[in-house]
Scaffold this motif. Structure first.
Motif, PDB file in Angstrom:
ATOM      1  N   PHE A  97      26.057   3.503  -9.351  1.00 37.53           N
ATOM      2  CA  PHE A  97      25.412   2.147  -8.743  1.00 37.53           C
ATOM      3  C   PHE A  97      23.982   2.659  -8.541  1.00 37.53           C
ATOM      4  CE2 PHE A  97      24.180  -0.130  -5.036  1.00 37.53           C
ATOM      5  CZ  PHE A  97      24.246  -1.582  -5.681  1.00 37.53           C
ATOM      6  N   MET A  98      24.057   3.541  -7.746  1.00 33.95           N
ATOM      7  CA  MET A  98      22.612   4.359  -7.188  1.00 33.95           C
ATOM      8  C   MET A  98      21.619   4.514  -8.318  1.00 33.95           C
ATOM      9  SD  MET A  98      22.549   4.490  -3.910  1.00 33.95           S
ATOM     10  CE  MET A  98      21.331   5.537  -3.625  1.00 33.95           C
ATOM     11  N   ALA A  99      22.141   4.783  -9.445  1.00 35.82           N
ATOM     12  CA  ALA A  99      21.360   5.107 -10.743  1.00 35.82           C
ATOM     13  C   ALA A  99      21.206   3.822 -11.636  1.00 35.82           C
ATOM     14  CB  ALA A  99      22.094   6.320 -11.536  1.00 35.82           C
ATOM     15  N   TYR A 100      21.960   3.053 -11.457  1.00 41.62           N
ATOM     16  CA  TYR A 100      21.716   1.738 -12.451  1.00 41.62           C
ATOM     17  C   TYR A 100      20.776   0.853 -11.609  1.00 41.62           C
ATOM     18  CZ  TYR A 100      22.976  -2.561 -14.380  1.00 41.62           C
ATOM     19  OH  TYR A 100      22.707  -4.006 -14.956  1.00 41.62           O
ATOM     20  N   THR A 101      20.854   0.825 -10.352  1.00 41.65           N
ATOM     21  CA  THR A 101      20.036  -0.153  -9.761  1.00 41.65           C
ATOM     22  C   THR A 101      18.387  -0.128  -9.896  1.00 41.65           C
ATOM     23  OG1 THR A 101      21.617  -0.318  -7.919  1.00 41.65           O
ATOM     24  CG2 THR A 101      19.316  -1.110  -7.510  1.00 41.65           C
ATOM     25  N   PRO A 102      17.872   1.014  -9.758  1.00 36.98           N
ATOM     26  CA  PRO A 102      16.513   1.249 -10.059  1.00 36.98           C
ATOM     27  C   PRO A 102      16.148   1.100 -11.677  1.00 36.98           C
ATOM     28  CG  PRO A 102      17.346   3.510  -9.386  1.00 36.98           C
ATOM     29  CD  PRO A 102      18.350   2.441  -9.066  1.00 36.98           C
ATOM     30  N   TRP A 103      17.216   1.689 -12.459  1.00 35.51           N
ATOM     31  CA  TRP A 103      16.909   1.253 -13.814  1.00 35.51           C
ATOM     32  C   TRP A 103      16.837  -0.098 -14.166  1.00 35.51           C
ATOM     33  CZ3 TRP A 103      20.035  -1.067 -17.658  1.00 35.51           C
ATOM     34  CH2 TRP A 103      19.613  -0.714 -18.678  1.00 35.51           C
ATOM     35  N   HIS A 104      17.883  -0.910 -13.617  1.00 35.95           N
ATOM     36  CA  HIS A 104      17.812  -2.318 -13.899  1.00 35.95           C
ATOM     37  C   HIS A 104      16.724  -3.082 -13.206  1.00 35.95           C
ATOM     38  CE1 HIS A 104      19.102  -6.607 -13.169  1.00 35.95           C
ATOM     39  NE2 HIS A 104      19.802  -6.380 -14.456  1.00 35.95           N
ATOM     40  N   ALA A 105      16.310  -2.687 -12.157  1.00 37.97           N
ATOM     41  CA  ALA A 105      14.908  -3.313 -11.466  1.00 37.97           C
ATOM     42  C   ALA A 105      13.769  -2.824 -12.296  1.00 37.97           C
ATOM     43  CB  ALA A 105      14.915  -2.480  -9.938  1.00 37.97           C
ATOM     44  N   TRP A 106      13.473  -1.705 -12.817  1.00 37.23           N
ATOM     45  CA  TRP A 106      12.290  -1.153 -13.752  1.00 37.23           C
ATOM     46  C   TRP A 106      12.464  -2.105 -14.869  1.00 37.23           C
ATOM     47  CZ3 TRP A 106       8.122   1.327 -12.980  1.00 37.23           C
ATOM     48  CH2 TRP A 106       7.387   1.757 -13.998  1.00 37.23           C
ATOM     49  N   GLY A 322       7.180  -7.468  -7.651  1.00 36.94           N
ATOM     50  CA  GLY A 322       5.715  -7.527  -7.286  1.00 36.94           C
ATOM     51  C   GLY A 322       4.801  -6.647  -7.921  1.00 36.94           C
ATOM     52  N   LEU A 323       5.757  -5.639  -8.842  1.00 39.00           N
ATOM     53  CA  LEU A 323       4.964  -4.633  -9.561  1.00 39.00           C
ATOM     54  C   LEU A 323       4.387  -4.792 -10.797  1.00 39.00           C
ATOM     55  CD1 LEU A 323       7.031  -1.439  -8.911  1.00 39.00           C
ATOM     56  CD2 LEU A 323       5.001  -1.872  -7.853  1.00 39.00           C
ATOM     57  N   ILE A 324       3.002  -4.482 -10.988  1.00 36.10           N
ATOM     58  CA  ILE A 324       2.613  -4.504 -12.553  1.00 36.10           C
ATOM     59  C   ILE A 324       2.277  -3.034 -12.805  1.00 36.10           C
ATOM     60  CG2 ILE A 324       0.644  -5.272 -14.067  1.00 36.10           C
ATOM     61  CD1 ILE A 324       0.405  -7.670 -12.239  1.00 36.10           C
ATOM     62  N   VAL A 325       2.572  -2.674 -13.907  1.00 38.62           N
ATOM     63  CA  VAL A 325       2.362  -1.256 -14.472  1.00 38.62           C
ATOM     64  C   VAL A 325       1.934  -1.257 -15.729  1.00 38.62           C
ATOM     65  CG1 VAL A 325       4.187  -0.295 -12.851  1.00 38.62           C
ATOM     66  CG2 VAL A 325       4.501  -0.918 -15.272  1.00 38.62           C
ATOM     67  N   GLY A 326       1.126  -0.005 -16.210  1.00 39.56           N
ATOM     68  CA  GLY A 326       0.614   0.124 -17.306  1.00 39.56           C
ATOM     69  C   GLY A 326       1.547   0.537 -18.269  1.00 39.56           C
ATOM     70  N   GLU A 327       1.256   0.130 -19.604  1.00 36.11           N
ATOM     71  CA  GLU A 327       2.553   0.106 -20.611  1.00 36.11           C
ATOM     72  C   GLU A 327       2.685   1.633 -21.025  1.00 36.11           C
ATOM     73  OE1 GLU A 327       1.431  -3.721 -23.527  1.00 36.11           O
ATOM     74  OE2 GLU A 327       0.497  -1.659 -23.836  1.00 36.11           O
ATOM     75  N   ASP A 328       1.842   2.507 -20.565  1.00 36.25           N
ATOM     76  CA  ASP A 328       2.097   4.025 -20.810  1.00 36.25           C
ATOM     77  C   ASP A 328       2.746   4.582 -19.369  1.00 36.25           C
ATOM     78  OD1 ASP A 328      -0.288   3.625 -19.489  1.00 36.25           O
ATOM     79  OD2 ASP A 328      -1.232   5.308 -20.710  1.00 36.25           O
ATOM     80  N   THR A 329       2.752   3.820 -18.317  1.00 34.15           N
ATOM     81  CA  THR A 329       3.296   4.407 -17.199  1.00 34.15           C
ATOM     82  C   THR A 329       5.108   4.280 -17.463  1.00 34.15           C
ATOM     83  OG1 THR A 329       1.326   3.641 -16.054  1.00 34.15           O
ATOM     84  CG2 THR A 329       3.289   4.052 -14.758  1.00 34.15           C
ATOM     85  N   SER A 330       5.599   5.389 -17.238  1.00 35.42           N
ATOM     86  CA  SER A 330       6.872   5.462 -17.034  1.00 35.42           C
ATOM     87  C   SER A 330       7.624   5.469 -15.719  1.00 35.42           C
ATOM     88  CB  SER A 330       7.490   7.011 -17.628  1.00 35.42           C
ATOM     89  OG  SER A 330       6.823   7.990 -16.911  1.00 35.42           O
ATOM     90  N   MET A 331       8.674   5.186 -15.875  1.00 35.86           N
ATOM     91  CA  MET A 331       9.719   5.175 -14.640  1.00 35.86           C
ATOM     92  C   MET A 331       9.556   6.388 -13.873  1.00 35.86           C
ATOM     93  SD  MET A 331      13.778   4.070 -14.018  1.00 35.86           S
ATOM     94  CE  MET A 331      14.320   4.268 -12.282  1.00 35.86           C
ATOM     95  N   ARG A 332       9.316   7.655 -14.437  1.00 37.32           N
ATOM     96  CA  ARG A 332       9.187   8.696 -13.725  1.00 37.32           C
ATOM     97  C   ARG A 332       7.898   8.654 -13.190  1.00 37.32           C
ATOM     98  NH1 ARG A 332       9.829  12.141 -10.931  1.00 37.32           N
ATOM     99  NH2 ARG A 332       9.859  14.300 -11.034  1.00 37.32           N
ATOM    100  N   ASP A 333       6.899   8.554 -13.751  1.00 39.84           N
ATOM    101  CA  ASP A 333       5.386   8.137 -13.084  1.00 39.84           C
ATOM    102  C   ASP A 333       5.394   7.435 -11.971  1.00 39.84           C
ATOM    103  OD1 ASP A 333       4.043   9.486 -15.172  1.00 39.84           O
ATOM    104  OD2 ASP A 333       3.864   7.979 -16.336  1.00 39.84           O
ATOM    105  N   ALA A 334       6.264   6.254 -12.005  1.00 40.83           N
ATOM    106  CA  ALA A 334       6.348   5.360 -10.708  1.00 40.83           C
ATOM    107  C   ALA A 334       6.961   6.225  -9.620  1.00 40.83           C
ATOM    108  CB  ALA A 334       7.123   4.101 -11.241  1.00 40.83           C
ATOM    109  N   SER A 335       8.027   6.795  -9.912  1.00 40.68           N
ATOM    110  CA  SER A 335       8.880   7.623  -8.806  1.00 40.68           C
ATOM    111  C   SER A 335       7.958   8.884  -8.235  1.00 40.68           C
ATOM    112  CB  SER A 335      10.147   8.256  -9.399  1.00 40.68           C
ATOM    113  OG  SER A 335       9.858   9.284 -10.389  1.00 40.68           O
ATOM    114  N   ARG A 336       7.179   9.331  -9.039  1.00 41.43           N
ATOM    115  CA  ARG A 336       6.248  10.241  -8.460  1.00 41.43           C
ATOM    116  C   ARG A 336       5.426   9.934  -7.501  1.00 41.43           C
ATOM    117  NH1 ARG A 336       5.276  12.274 -13.973  1.00 41.43           N
ATOM    118  NH2 ARG A 336       6.710  14.203 -14.314  1.00 41.43           N
ATOM    119  N   VAL A 337       4.900   8.254  -7.757  1.00 42.16           N
ATOM    120  CA  VAL A 337       4.199   7.891  -6.678  1.00 42.16           C
ATOM    121  C   VAL A 337       4.935   7.530  -5.527  1.00 42.16           C
ATOM    122  CG1 VAL A 337       2.541   5.556  -6.491  1.00 42.16           C
ATOM    123  CG2 VAL A 337       2.599   6.762  -8.517  1.00 42.16           C
TER     124      VAL A 337
END
Length: 403
Positions: A97-106, A322-337
């Motif tokens: 569940f902990m892994a699925y939730t952010p993946w689904h939100a992304w 509320g997020l808008i991200v670049g098409e080349d911005t990955s979930m890993r990039d967002a997590s680094r932020v």
């Protein structure tokens, strides 16, 4: 041999021709006959109560009833409830569940093209991201616009611009505020305030402008709007903020007293938006925005949020909405932020302002912020070379050098 062996001991001789463990041999028996005592077996059978024992006739054979064994039967063991197995299954389900939730939100995050034009700086060590807070009213109802005192302006403009550097060579991650009134050259538009780049050409032109003035390759783009600010705060039950002074700002919809307090979504949004109640102007607002981002990450990653499934799900999806991200911005990039913001909240990261020379620099675009060119270049060089930073470089405290 036949018949029962006489005597009270109820033992009978059994011929033994093969190999095996022997009892004491009878010296007067030429056939090497041994005496086997079967009394113990009979007592075991009788005690087990498995159906009785039939005595053999000639030769002394014994027939056992069904269900008995050579050593007697035992009651079946009661199986224990598999508590450990249930706990393991619950743990696996929780981790899933902990892994699925952010993946689904992304999957619900809005993605846009943010690729800049022109010749881009070469990629370097470490990661550089552009974190933008916009004043977009998209997603807000009429009642929310009134409650948050946002007005009804169409479109979106930048309210904050933050350069996020995540090092690879050690040192602390950095959040570097670029004041929205910074006077910089905008490709194809002449010199203007940096937030004008967003108005002229959206995220693409803003990224291009930042790359040209910093000589840093931007690896990803993350933008959050008004609706995102408020809903994220409310999803975690408010955020703790230490207000530096009394702030009564009707345009931001707040009247906050000095001191540490729990702010709901409406007041937190007003706190990061306020401009006219802060004597430090744009610099003060940039500092409050970095303070807010650090505080929300600190609250979001507490056990009260992460270990409560409904709150964890609510926070993840409110953030994504509320997020808008670049098409080349990955979930890993967002997590680094996000991790960089968490590091700052734990005093393991640096909260900086681009070095400034003048806060009231008069230009054709009005009163602007002029950077301290020498110190700004030194800062960007350190970031480009991924120099480990453990303390704020000179001039990054938001105080004008006046040089």
């Amino acid at each position: 041999m036949s018949g029962r062996h006489p005597g009270p001991d109820d033992a009978r001789p059994i011929p033994q021709r093969g190999e095996g463990v022997r009892t004491a041999p009878r010296s007067d028996d030429p056939d090497d006959v041994y005496v086997v005592d079967v009394r113990g077996r009979k007592r075991d059978r009788a005690a087990a109560g498995t159906g009785g024992v039939a005595a053999g006739a000639a030769g002394g054979g014994a027939a056992t009833g069904s269900g008995s064994t050579r050593e007697g039967t035992h009651a079946p063991r009661r199986r224990r409830f598999p508590v450990v197995r249930v706990l393991v299954l619950l743990l696996v389900a929780w981790l899933a569940f902990m892994a699925y939730t952010p993946w689904h939100a992304w999957k619900t995050v809005t993605k846009v093209d943010t690729t800049p034009g022109g010749t881009r700086p070469a990629q370097s060590k470490g990661y550089n991201y552009l974190l933008v807070g916009s004043d977009s009213r998209e997603g807000l109802t009429a009642a929310q616009k009134k409650e948050y005192a946002t007005g009804n302006a169409a479109g979106r403009r930048t309210d904050s611009i933050i350069l996020v550097h995540v090092p690879q060579s050690g040192g602390k991650p950095s959040l570097v505020s670029l004041p929205r009134d910074s006077y910089v050259p905008i490709p194809g538009k002449g010199s203007n305030k940096i937030n004008a780049a967003f108005s002229f050409g959206g995220p693409n032109l803003l990224v291009e402008t930042v790359e040209q003035v910093t000589d840093l390759h931007i690896d990803g783009y993350v933008e959050i709007g008004f609706a995102g600010f408020a809903s994220v705060v409310d999803s975690v039950g408010g955020v703790n903020i230490c207000v530096p002074f009394h702030m009564n700002d009707k345009k931001a919809g707040i009247n906050l007293q000095k001191g540490c307090q729990l702010l709901d979504g409406r007041n937190a949004l007003g706190y990061v938006r306020a401009r006219y109640s802060d004597p430090r102007g744009d610099i003060g607002r940039a500092e409050r925005q970095r303070q807010f981002l650090s505080a929300i990450m600190k609250k979001a990653l507490t056990p009260s949020t992460v270990l409560v499934p409904t709150r964890y799900w609510s926070f993840s999806h409110a953030s994504a909405k509320g997020l808008i991200v670049g098409e080349d911005t990955s979930m890993r990039d967002a997590s680094r932020v996000l991790l960089a913001m968490r590091a700052v909240s734990q005093d393991k990261g640096l909260s900086l302002v681009v070095p400034i020379q003048d806060l009231n620099y008069q230009t054709n675009a009005g009163s602007s912020v002029k950077w301290d060119t020498a110190r700004a270049k030194a800062l960007f060089t350190d970031l480009r070379e991924d120099k480990p930073l453990e303390s704020p470089p000179p001039g990054t405290d938001g105080k004008p050098s006046g040089g």
